[in-house]
Enzyme design. Sequence first.
Site, PDB file in Angstrom:
ATOM      1  N   ARG A 126     -21.418   8.683 -15.088  1.00 14.33           N
ATOM      2  CA  ARG A 126     -20.371   9.747 -14.777  1.00 14.33           C
ATOM      3  C   ARG A 126     -20.032  10.067 -13.286  1.00 14.33           C
ATOM      4  NH1 ARG A 126     -23.925  11.904 -18.714  1.00 14.33           N
ATOM      5  NH2 ARG A 126     -22.872  11.951 -20.921  1.00 14.33           N
ATOM      6  N   LYS A 148      -6.908   7.351  -5.744  1.00 16.40           N
ATOM      7  CA  LYS A 148      -6.379   6.780  -6.890  1.00 16.40           C
ATOM      8  C   LYS A 148      -6.976   5.628  -7.419  1.00 16.40           C
ATOM      9  CE  LYS A 148      -1.352   7.861  -6.874  1.00 16.40           C
ATOM     10  NZ  LYS A 148      -0.156   7.146  -7.332  1.00 16.40           N
ATOM     11  N   GLU A 190       4.540  -1.122   3.672  1.00 21.83           N
ATOM     12  CA  GLU A 190       3.882   0.210   3.312  1.00 21.83           C
ATOM     13  C   GLU A 190       3.826   1.010   4.654  1.00 21.83           C
ATOM     14  OE1 GLU A 190       3.366   1.519   0.244  1.00 21.83           O
ATOM     15  OE2 GLU A 190       3.047  -0.137  -0.946  1.00 21.83           O
ATOM     16  N   LYS A 241      -1.012   9.958   5.344  1.00 21.08           N
ATOM     17  CA  LYS A 241      -1.443  10.007   3.846  1.00 21.08           C
ATOM     18  C   LYS A 241      -2.199  11.261   3.650  1.00 21.08           C
ATOM     19  CE  LYS A 241      -2.465   7.570  -0.296  1.00 21.08           C
ATOM     20  NZ  LYS A 241      -2.424   6.491  -0.927  1.00 21.08           N
ATOM     21  N   GLU A 251      -0.851  14.454  -7.401  1.00 21.84           N
ATOM     22  CA  GLU A 251       0.432  14.100  -7.451  1.00 21.84           C
ATOM     23  C   GLU A 251       1.302  14.807  -8.600  1.00 21.84           C
ATOM     24  OE1 GLU A 251       0.919   9.647  -7.342  1.00 21.84           O
ATOM     25  OE2 GLU A 251       2.738   9.692  -8.498  1.00 21.84           O
ATOM     26  N   ARG A 255       3.076  14.362  -3.045  1.00 18.41           N
ATOM     27  CA  ARG A 255       2.446  13.372  -3.144  1.00 18.41           C
ATOM     28  C   ARG A 255       3.547  12.158  -3.588  1.00 18.41           C
ATOM     29  NH1 ARG A 255      -3.623  11.254  -4.520  1.00 18.41           N
ATOM     30  NH2 ARG A 255      -3.374   9.151  -4.000  1.00 18.41           N
ATOM     31  N   ASN A 259       5.929   7.512  -3.181  1.00 19.75           N
ATOM     32  CA  ASN A 259       6.298   6.486  -4.012  1.00 19.75           C
ATOM     33  C   ASN A 259       8.087   5.984  -3.818  1.00 19.75           C
ATOM     34  OD1 ASN A 259       4.265   6.501  -5.573  1.00 19.75           O
ATOM     35  ND2 ASN A 259       5.119   8.201  -7.032  1.00 19.75           N
ATOM     36  N   HIS A 262       9.609   2.904  -4.333  1.00 19.20           N
ATOM     37  CA  HIS A 262       8.672   2.342  -5.727  1.00 19.20           C
ATOM     38  C   HIS A 262       9.576   2.346  -6.808  1.00 19.20           C
ATOM     39  CE1 HIS A 262       5.416   2.547  -3.044  1.00 19.20           C
ATOM     40  NE2 HIS A 262       4.511   2.057  -3.738  1.00 19.20           N
ATOM     41  N   HIS A 266       9.403  -1.340  -8.273  1.00 22.81           N
ATOM     42  CA  HIS A 266       8.959  -1.429  -9.610  1.00 22.81           C
ATOM     43  C   HIS A 266       9.534  -2.150 -10.577  1.00 22.81           C
ATOM     44  CE1 HIS A 266       6.211  -0.655 -13.321  1.00 22.81           C
ATOM     45  NE2 HIS A 266       5.349  -1.078 -12.372  1.00 22.81           N
ATOM     46  N   HIS A 279       3.303  -6.808  -4.163  1.00 22.06           N
ATOM     47  CA  HIS A 279       3.862  -5.281  -4.415  1.00 22.06           C
ATOM     48  C   HIS A 279       4.542  -4.755  -3.127  1.00 22.06           C
ATOM     49  CE1 HIS A 279       3.225  -1.281  -5.508  1.00 22.06           C
ATOM     50  NE2 HIS A 279       2.943  -0.865  -4.546  1.00 22.06           N
TER      51      HIS A 279
HETATM   52  N1  NAD Z   1      -4.811   3.388  -5.161  1.00 22.14           N
HETATM   53  C1  NAD Z   1      -3.882   3.374  -4.726  1.00 22.14           C
HETATM   54  O1  NAD Z   1      -3.290   4.534  -3.913  1.00 22.14           O
HETATM   55  C2  NAD Z   1      -2.926   2.285  -4.440  1.00 22.14           C
HETATM   56  C3  NAD Z   1      -1.596   2.129  -3.593  1.00 22.14           C
HETATM   57  C4  NAD Z   1      -0.929   1.132  -3.279  1.00 22.14           C
HETATM   58  C5  NAD Z   1      -1.251  -0.174  -3.991  1.00 22.14           C
HETATM   59  N2  NAD Z   1      -2.582   0.033  -4.886  1.00 22.14           N
HETATM   60  C6  NAD Z   1      -2.736  -1.158  -5.770  1.00 22.14           C
HETATM   61  O2  NAD Z   1      -3.415  -2.038  -4.804  1.00 22.14           O
HETATM   62  C7  NAD Z   1      -3.273  -3.426  -5.355  1.00 22.14           C
HETATM   63  C8  NAD Z   1      -2.547  -4.465  -4.240  1.00 22.14           C
HETATM   64  O3  NAD Z   1      -3.355  -4.500  -3.106  1.00 22.14           O
HETATM   65  P1  NAD Z   1      -3.352  -5.719  -1.968  1.00 22.14           P
HETATM   66  O4  NAD Z   1      -1.988  -5.776  -1.748  1.00 22.14           O
HETATM   67  O5  NAD Z   1      -4.237  -5.313  -1.039  1.00 22.14           O
HETATM   68  O6  NAD Z   1      -3.838  -6.831  -2.875  1.00 22.14           O
HETATM   69  P2  NAD Z   1      -5.053  -7.880  -3.296  1.00 22.14           P
HETATM   70  O7  NAD Z   1      -6.143  -6.853  -3.220  1.00 22.14           O
HETATM   71  O8  NAD Z   1      -4.804  -8.674  -4.314  1.00 22.14           O
HETATM   72  O9  NAD Z   1      -5.242  -8.675  -2.044  1.00 22.14           O
HETATM   73  C9  NAD Z   1      -4.184  -9.674  -1.591  1.00 22.14           C
HETATM   74  C10 NAD Z   1      -4.724 -11.140  -1.522  1.00 22.14           C
HETATM   75  O10 NAD Z   1      -5.365 -11.200  -0.254  1.00 22.14           O
HETATM   76  C11 NAD Z   1      -6.684 -11.586  -0.234  1.00 22.14           C
HETATM   77  N3  NAD Z   1      -7.499 -11.052   0.902  1.00 22.14           N
HETATM   78  C12 NAD Z   1      -7.660  -9.751   1.186  1.00 22.14           C
HETATM   79  N4  NAD Z   1      -8.143  -9.085   2.176  1.00 22.14           N
HETATM   80  C13 NAD Z   1      -8.227 -10.455   2.879  1.00 22.14           C
HETATM   81  C14 NAD Z   1      -8.792 -10.871   4.147  1.00 22.14           C
HETATM   82  N5  NAD Z   1      -9.101 -10.054   5.149  1.00 22.14           N
HETATM   83  N6  NAD Z   1      -8.989 -12.256   4.503  1.00 22.14           N
HETATM   84  C15 NAD Z   1      -8.357 -13.252   3.748  1.00 22.14           C
HETATM   85  N7  NAD Z   1      -7.852 -12.987   2.558  1.00 22.14           N
HETATM   86  C16 NAD Z   1      -7.947 -11.682   1.981  1.00 22.14           C
HETATM   87  C17 NAD Z   1      -7.284 -11.227  -1.559  1.00 22.14           C
HETATM   88  O11 NAD Z   1      -8.135 -12.166  -1.941  1.00 22.14           O
HETATM   89  C18 NAD Z   1      -5.920 -11.484  -2.226  1.00 22.14           C
HETATM   90  O12 NAD Z   1      -5.759 -12.903  -2.760  1.00 22.14           O
HETATM   91  C19 NAD Z   1      -2.413  -3.512  -6.710  1.00 22.14           C
HETATM   92  O13 NAD Z   1      -3.015  -3.614  -7.743  1.00 22.14           O
HETATM   93  C20 NAD Z   1      -1.592  -1.924  -6.429  1.00 22.14           C
HETATM   94  O14 NAD Z   1      -1.734  -1.556  -7.664  1.00 22.14           O
HETATM   95  C21 NAD Z   1      -3.080   1.082  -5.072  1.00 22.14           C
END
Ligand code: NAD
Length: 379
Positions: A126, A148, A190, A241, A251, A255, A259, A262, A266, A279
Amino acid sequence: MGEKILYKVKIRTEQKTYPVLLGKKVLNNVGRIISSYLPACRTLLVSDKNVAAHYGEMCMESLRKRGFQPFLEVLEGGEKEKSLATASALYSSALEAGLDRSAIIIALGGGVIGDLAGFVAATYLRGVPCVQLPTTLLAMVDSSVGGKVAVNHPLGKNLIGAFYQPALVVADQSTLITLPEREFNAGLSELIKYGIIRDKTLFEKLELSLFAGKNFSPKKYFLESNSTRLLKYIIRAVIIKGEIVSQDEREKDLRRILNFGHTFGHALEAGTGFRYYLHGEAVACGMAMAARLAVLLGILEPPFGQRIIALLKRLHVPPPPGGLNLNDVTEALFYDKKKEGDGLVFILPTALGQTTAFKAPPAPLIERVIEEYLDGGLL
Ligand SMILES: NC(=O)c1ccc[n+]([C@@H]2O[C@H](COP(=O)([O-])OP(=O)(O)OC[C@H]3O[C@@H](n4cnc5c(N)ncnc54)[C@H](O)[C@@H]3O)[C@@H](O)[C@H]2O)c1
């Protein structure tokens, strides 16, 4: 030389107030840093294979030194890891490692690991405290802050999740050195987003930085110098943020400006089966399209639209894939909205640093923008 600048930004939400600590070369001290906020305990450290190869053992050692009993779980990585199946495997690891309610779960990685480990922390027994150690630029400026957390469902992304604020975020800019350049640029998109939606000065500083030379690599420019420029931009993004999340944690209203880009973005991701764009790249295209739509609607002066698009061009986003057509993108755009049960609402810029939520823009204008993008005339 061990530079260890540590800035602290406080995020205040109804659920929790917590610090985001930002610096360079701080990850090797992560045990000490965490121990000043949380008592030493059993810990599940979740990472992916790319990140763990560079920073896994460093974090484990630092945690052990401060009396934590860490267990490292290294996942393959990639969007497919954000699943209930992987979450379930992590619950098993946590149970087998004897994690009780005094334990913490630590996410070491990008947004995928952060969203997944955060979701597991929100639901395991929990809820146990979650510490985010973001290692992508996207995770530092966006996903690690704001609570999130989610996994994907076969019917769509991020459909199973919660609002669960972390106990602490520690972002070490030095980890970006090993991040692939394409991922770096996707995160930069971003960062630019915050300038467009909320902070003209940040936008203008990013313009100065990103137009600093020809044949230009943003990653080299920001990381191969000793300057704290990028760190300051990241801090600004986290502050923005935090302000937004503290006013609208779940949101319901404000918030949604996060987006920006997006809606189109998307649709591009969905129209290409989530296999073509990163992304942040899709968001960059989406922001350019939103700026163009705002100009066509007469709510943004054309020179501002041109500046937004010119800046986004510096990210070298791959061109639209050959097979993608207007129909694929519009279908994805409207399918998405049907699911949400409301009309198409776009967050659109009205000036640098200002946006509005625009309901149901005329379909011919939306189509014109998509066609301009697909013809290569936008980015
Ligand atoms: N929670 C939220 O508010 C929020 C906001 C935006 C995006 N997201 C989510 O985030 C995700 C995308 O995140 P991301 O772009 O960080 O992708 P990711 O976590 O897949 O990382 C991208 C790639 O970089 C590699 N990597 C990461 N850090 C590294 C480093 N320091 N050195 C070498 N390699 C490294 C990872 O292994 C991966 O292959 C999506 O699932 C999206 O939905 C969430």
